[in-house]
Design a protein around this motif. Structure first.
Motif, PDB file in Angstrom:
ATOM      1  N   UNK A 219      34.024  36.505  38.822  1.00 51.05           N
ATOM      2  CA  UNK A 219      34.544  37.550  39.419  1.00 51.05           C
ATOM      3  C   UNK A 219      35.626  38.402  38.540  1.00 51.05           C
ATOM      4  N   UNK A 220      36.324  37.745  37.782  1.00 48.73           N
ATOM      5  CA  UNK A 220      37.222  38.354  36.812  1.00 48.73           C
ATOM      6  C   UNK A 220      36.804  39.300  35.835  1.00 48.73           C
ATOM      7  N   UNK A 221      35.378  39.269  35.623  1.00 49.03           N
ATOM      8  CA  UNK A 221      34.789  40.362  34.769  1.00 49.03           C
ATOM      9  C   UNK A 221      35.111  41.839  35.368  1.00 49.03           C
ATOM     10  N   UNK A 222      35.324  41.938  36.597  1.00 48.17           N
ATOM     11  CA  UNK A 222      35.815  43.148  37.362  1.00 48.17           C
ATOM     12  C   UNK A 222      37.091  43.232  37.214  1.00 48.17           C
ATOM     13  N   UNK A 223      37.771  44.013  36.617  1.00 46.44           N
ATOM     14  CA  UNK A 223      39.105  44.137  36.358  1.00 46.44           C
ATOM     15  C   UNK A 223      39.616  44.366  37.927  1.00 46.44           C
ATOM     16  N   UNK A 224      39.318  44.765  38.824  1.00 46.00           N
ATOM     17  CA  UNK A 224      40.058  44.749  39.987  1.00 46.00           C
ATOM     18  C   UNK A 224      40.026  43.376  40.549  1.00 46.00           C
ATOM     19  N   UNK A 225      39.255  42.653  40.315  1.00 45.69           N
ATOM     20  CA  UNK A 225      39.262  41.087  40.889  1.00 45.69           C
ATOM     21  C   UNK A 225      40.112  40.038  39.747  1.00 45.69           C
ATOM     22  N   UNK A 226      40.504  40.543  38.913  1.00 47.46           N
ATOM     23  CA  UNK A 226      41.361  39.653  37.829  1.00 47.46           C
ATOM     24  C   UNK A 226      42.314  38.646  38.666  1.00 47.46           C
ATOM     25  N   UNK A 227      43.112  39.509  39.755  1.00 49.85           N
ATOM     26  CA  UNK A 227      44.261  38.799  40.556  1.00 49.85           C
ATOM     27  C   UNK A 227      43.439  37.407  41.353  1.00 49.85           C
ATOM     28  N   UNK A 228      42.402  37.676  41.546  1.00 48.37           N
ATOM     29  CA  UNK A 228      41.617  36.551  42.344  1.00 48.37           C
ATOM     30  C   UNK A 228      41.641  35.316  41.427  1.00 48.37           C
ATOM     31  N   UNK A 229      41.454  35.340  40.322  1.00 48.14           N
ATOM     32  CA  UNK A 229      41.594  34.197  39.272  1.00 48.14           C
ATOM     33  C   UNK A 229      43.060  33.797  39.044  1.00 48.14           C
ATOM     34  N   UNK A 230      43.947  34.714  38.836  1.00 44.50           N
ATOM     35  CA  UNK A 230      45.353  34.325  38.833  1.00 44.50           C
ATOM     36  C   UNK A 230      45.867  33.529  40.218  1.00 44.50           C
ATOM     37  N   UNK A 231      45.477  33.940  41.558  1.00 44.12           N
ATOM     38  CA  UNK A 231      45.695  33.365  42.595  1.00 44.12           C
ATOM     39  C   UNK A 231      44.936  31.850  42.660  1.00 44.12           C
ATOM     40  N   UNK A 232      43.857  31.841  42.463  1.00 46.33           N
ATOM     41  CA  UNK A 232      43.118  30.575  42.446  1.00 46.33           C
ATOM     42  C   UNK A 232      43.691  29.620  41.477  1.00 46.33           C
ATOM     43  N   UNK A 233      44.242  30.124  40.344  1.00 49.80           N
ATOM     44  CA  UNK A 233      44.879  28.876  39.285  1.00 49.80           C
ATOM     45  C   UNK A 233      46.306  28.503  39.951  1.00 49.80           C
ATOM     46  N   UNK A 234      47.017  29.416  40.583  1.00 49.73           N
ATOM     47  CA  UNK A 234      48.340  29.317  40.954  1.00 49.73           C
ATOM     48  C   UNK A 234      47.975  28.206  42.246  1.00 49.73           C
ATOM     49  N   UNK A 235      47.126  28.606  42.993  1.00 46.91           N
ATOM     50  CA  UNK A 235      46.885  27.796  44.271  1.00 46.91           C
ATOM     51  C   UNK A 235      46.598  26.279  43.920  1.00 46.91           C
TER      52      UNK A 235
END
Length: 96
Positions: A38-54
């Motif tokens: 999903x993070x290949x789409x720039x606007x979805x990069x935050x999803x990766x960061x949120x997942x790692x934090x969780x």
């Protein structure tokens, strides 16, 4: 596995795997790879960061030696084994 302090960045996937009990590795890696895609789409990069934090927070909880017992107590509604949020978290009633 016993709880151990994180050594690098807490949201580093290798640090999460190091701390996370093995029974959770497959789920973490599946969700991580999905978030990477999903993070290949720039606007979805935050999803990766949120997942790692969780997963960093989950790894800390899941690696605690008392986690499985606490989870079972929750499932069995053994409320007498827990401290009410009002007592444990300052200002809790104001947050509701």
């Amino acid at each position: 596995m016993t709880a151990q302090p994180m050594q690098g960045s807490p949201d580093d996937p290798s640090e999460i795997l190091r701390l996370l009990p093995a029974k959770w590795h497959e789920q973490f890696l599946s969700e991580y790879h999905g978030a990477l895609d999903a993070a290949h789409e720039v606007w979805r990069f935050q999803q990766l960061r949120d997942l790692l934090h969780l997963w960093h927070l989950r790894a800390a909880a899941y690696s605690d030696p008392g986690f499985d017992d606490a989870l079972q107590a929750t499932r069995e509604d053994r409320a007498d084994e827990f401290v009410p949020a009002e007592e444990a978290i300052p200002g809790w009633p104001d947050r509701l």
